[in-house]
Design a protein around this motif. Sequence first.
Motif, short mmCIF file in Angstrom:
data_model
loop_
_atom_site.label_atom_id
_atom_site.label_comp_id
_atom_site.label_asym_id
_atom_site.label_seq_id
_atom_site.Cartn_x
_atom_site.Cartn_y
_atom_site.Cartn_z
N ARG A 119 -4.64 -1.77 0.40
CA ARG A 119 -4.95 -1.17 1.71
C ARG A 119 -6.24 -1.71 2.31
NH1 ARG A 119 -3.76 4.37 4.36
NH2 ARG A 119 -5.66 4.83 5.48
N THR A 171 8.21 5.04 14.15
CA THR A 171 7.40 6.25 14.20
C THR A 171 6.76 6.41 15.59
OG1 THR A 171 5.66 4.91 13.28
CG2 THR A 171 6.78 6.39 11.76
N THR A 172 6.21 5.31 16.11
CA THR A 172 5.50 5.42 17.39
C THR A 172 6.48 5.66 18.53
OG1 THR A 172 3.94 3.86 16.44
CG2 THR A 172 3.67 4.37 18.76
N HIS A 178 -2.98 7.92 1.43
CA HIS A 178 -1.96 7.22 2.23
C HIS A 178 -1.98 7.63 3.69
CE1 HIS A 178 -0.02 5.21 -1.17
NE2 HIS A 178 -0.33 6.30 -1.86
N LEU A 229 2.58 16.31 18.14
CA LEU A 229 2.68 15.83 16.75
C LEU A 229 2.87 17.00 15.79
CD1 LEU A 229 -0.16 13.16 16.77
CD2 LEU A 229 2.24 12.69 16.25
N CYS A 284 -2.03 7.75 7.48
CA CYS A 284 -1.54 6.65 8.32
C CYS A 284 -2.68 5.74 8.77
CB CYS A 284 -0.85 7.22 9.55
SG CYS A 284 -0.28 5.93 10.67
N ILE A 285 -2.51 4.45 8.53
CA ILE A 285 -3.56 3.50 8.88
C ILE A 285 -3.52 3.18 10.38
CG2 ILE A 285 -2.44 1.24 8.60
CD1 ILE A 285 -4.73 0.57 6.62
N ARG A 297 6.92 12.19 -2.84
CA ARG A 297 6.06 11.96 -3.99
C ARG A 297 6.85 12.24 -5.26
NH1 ARG A 297 3.66 10.11 -0.23
NH2 ARG A 297 1.50 10.52 0.40
N MET A 328 0.82 -1.21 0.00
CA MET A 328 0.00 0.00 0.00
C MET A 328 0.86 1.26 0.00
SD MET A 328 -1.64 0.09 3.82
CE MET A 328 -1.38 -1.46 4.66
N LEU A 329 2.07 1.15 0.56
CA LEU A 329 2.93 2.32 0.67
C LEU A 329 3.50 2.75 -0.68
CD1 LEU A 329 3.88 3.93 3.17
CD2 LEU A 329 5.89 2.45 3.28
N GLY A 370 6.19 0.40 9.73
CA GLY A 370 5.53 1.71 9.85
C GLY A 370 5.14 1.99 11.28
N GLY A 371 5.02 0.93 12.08
CA GLY A 371 4.45 1.11 13.42
C GLY A 371 5.45 1.18 14.55
N HIS A 390 -3.62 0.60 -5.11
CA HIS A 390 -3.45 1.00 -3.71
C HIS A 390 -4.67 0.60 -2.88
CE1 HIS A 390 -3.93 4.01 -0.38
NE2 HIS A 390 -2.77 3.45 -0.09
N ALA A 436 0.81 15.35 10.90
CA ALA A 436 1.83 14.33 11.20
C ALA A 436 1.50 12.95 10.64
CB ALA A 436 2.04 14.22 12.71
N PHE A 437 0.20 12.64 10.50
CA PHE A 437 -0.17 11.33 9.97
C PHE A 437 -0.49 11.40 8.47
CE2 PHE A 437 -1.54 10.76 14.54
CZ PHE A 437 -0.59 9.80 14.85
C1 HEM Z 1 0.69 1.55 15.35
C2 HEM Z 1 1.44 2.41 14.75
C3 HEM Z 1 1.47 2.65 13.26
C4 HEM Z 1 1.17 1.80 12.23
C5 HEM Z 1 0.73 0.35 12.31
C6 HEM Z 1 1.36 2.55 11.00
C7 HEM Z 1 1.18 2.04 9.73
C8 HEM Z 1 1.18 2.79 8.58
C9 HEM Z 1 0.95 2.27 7.26
C10 HEM Z 1 0.69 0.81 6.93
C11 HEM Z 1 1.00 3.30 6.39
C12 HEM Z 1 0.84 3.23 4.87
C13 HEM Z 1 -0.56 3.62 4.48
C14 HEM Z 1 -0.71 3.71 2.98
O1 HEM Z 1 0.28 3.96 2.28
O2 HEM Z 1 -1.85 3.55 2.49
C15 HEM Z 1 1.28 4.49 7.16
C16 HEM Z 1 1.41 5.75 6.62
C17 HEM Z 1 1.91 6.79 7.32
N1 HEM Z 1 2.20 6.82 8.67
FE1 HEM Z 1 1.87 5.38 9.99
N2 HEM Z 1 1.76 3.83 11.31
C18 HEM Z 1 1.85 3.93 12.68
C19 HEM Z 1 2.24 5.02 13.39
C20 HEM Z 1 2.63 6.21 12.83
C21 HEM Z 1 3.15 7.34 13.56
C22 HEM Z 1 3.34 7.38 15.07
C23 HEM Z 1 3.41 8.32 12.65
C24 HEM Z 1 3.96 9.69 12.89
C25 HEM Z 1 3.74 10.40 13.96
C26 HEM Z 1 3.05 7.81 11.35
C27 HEM Z 1 3.13 8.52 10.18
C28 HEM Z 1 2.72 8.06 8.96
C29 HEM Z 1 2.75 8.87 7.75
C30 HEM Z 1 3.27 10.30 7.64
C31 HEM Z 1 2.25 8.07 6.72
C32 HEM Z 1 2.06 8.46 5.26
C33 HEM Z 1 3.18 7.96 4.36
C34 HEM Z 1 3.02 8.55 2.98
O3 HEM Z 1 2.05 9.25 2.70
O4 HEM Z 1 3.91 8.35 2.12
N3 HEM Z 1 2.60 6.52 11.50
N4 HEM Z 1 1.38 4.16 8.48
#
Ligand code: HEM
Length: 380
Positions: free
Chosen positions: A82, A223-224, A328, A260, A330-331, A271, A70-71, A219-220, A78, A322-323
């Motif tokens: 996802r 970041t966390t 895309h 955040l 954050c899931i 991108r 998905m990333l 991803g998890g 996508h 931040a998410f």
């Molecule tokens: C349980 C914790 C987390 C899990 C399981 C997780 C998982 C994911 C996944 C699978 C994606 C890809 C989604 C997609 O492309 O459709 C994603 C995207 C993203 N996550 Fe998380 N994430 C977590 C925590 C965090 C945290 C703490 C942050 C930042 C504070 C964060 C920031 C992001 C960002 C910025 C994206 C977008 C990436 C992009 O657009 O290229 N994530 N996350």
Amino acid sequence: MTAPTVEQLTTDPHPALATLRRDGPIAWVESIGGWMVVGHGLATAVMRDPERFTVDDPRFTTSRVVGASMLSTDGADHTRHRQPFVSPFSPRASRAHFAEFVARESARLVGGLAGTGTAELRTELAAPLATACMQMALGLEQIPVTELLSWYGDIVSAVADITAGAPLPDSGRTAYASLSGAVLEATRTGHGFLREVADAAGALTTAEMLANTAVLLFGGIETTEGMIANLLLHLLADPSLVDQVRSEPGLLDAAIEESLRLEPAAAVVDRYATEDVRIDDVVIRRGDLVVVSLAGANRDPAVFPEPDRFDPRRDNLRRQLAFAQGPHVCIGLHVARLQARSAATAVLGLPKVRLDRSGTCAPTGLVFRKPASVRARWDT
Ligand code: HEM
């Protein structure tokens, strides 16, 4: 325009990003070989426009180690990647599956430290909590943490090697094979809450399901860990804020959003332009790298007045990016917020908890930003 340097963007990017923003929401940054988006409106628009600004590009190296996920896909592909993960990570499912575990694990980790009167909270709380949470999600509790983290390290350095032009190292291939084997075994034996995903993943091949699972795991964790470490630093740096959050528990969620905003743990997302795009007097060429600076957008004074000030009483905190935004987004954001809330609640329960400034560092990192050390002391 050549400034800022990678060194500046890694140590303290905020003054440099503010300087860039004075000339507009986007600038060419020579040191990263691409455009950098620093305005909130444009950052949002770029992330919501996968047709013109895609992640699907051969320069995106993670997909060369774990395969398409998905990333690394956009459009219908996508959605297919996802979709199986959306419902297990919905707000309700995240609470149902994680809230109790996360609260228990935070209390256990902090309880184990309580008698010592001091701890470094990134490595002794944030990292083990984030890792345990994803281990539980994927049913990988039987894998020793050190082994899991060594697979992680080998996969991350394989991505770095490929980015630098080297071939995929054997260590990366072996680590990904070990991780895949463990995830498959967990799915087969019905471990982990992601077993639901396996049922819903009919549209994905096994290799695709594994690639998405790896993306979730990686991803998890980092970041966390960064999100929690940054939050604890922001909270403990201001004793009056600690008092306010203690007496007004609703303020903690606001403090999480404000932390955040000020220091997003993932500072940038990449991108690639799929066509020539004109933005004011700037022309982005097809194929150009467009780096969205979430850190920059989050301090856009047009949206967040006095952007460098930590103020959990802002009325638009949820506009922080931040998410990310768009397809895309954050899931794992609900699970990440749960962890941050539980970790902070457990730490604020320590008597007279305070920051030990001599043992604490400011956040650093070009992509993932976190402090090397957050040392706290409390009474025993
Ligand atoms: C349980 C914790 C987390 C899990 C399981 C997780 C998982 C994911 C996944 C699978 C994606 C890809 C989604 C997609 O492309 O459709 C994603 C995207 C993203 N996550 Fe998380 N994430 C977590 C925590 C965090 C945290 C703490 C942050 C930042 C504070 C964060 C920031 C992001 C960002 C910025 C994206 C977008 C990436 C992009 O657009 O290229 N994530 N996350």
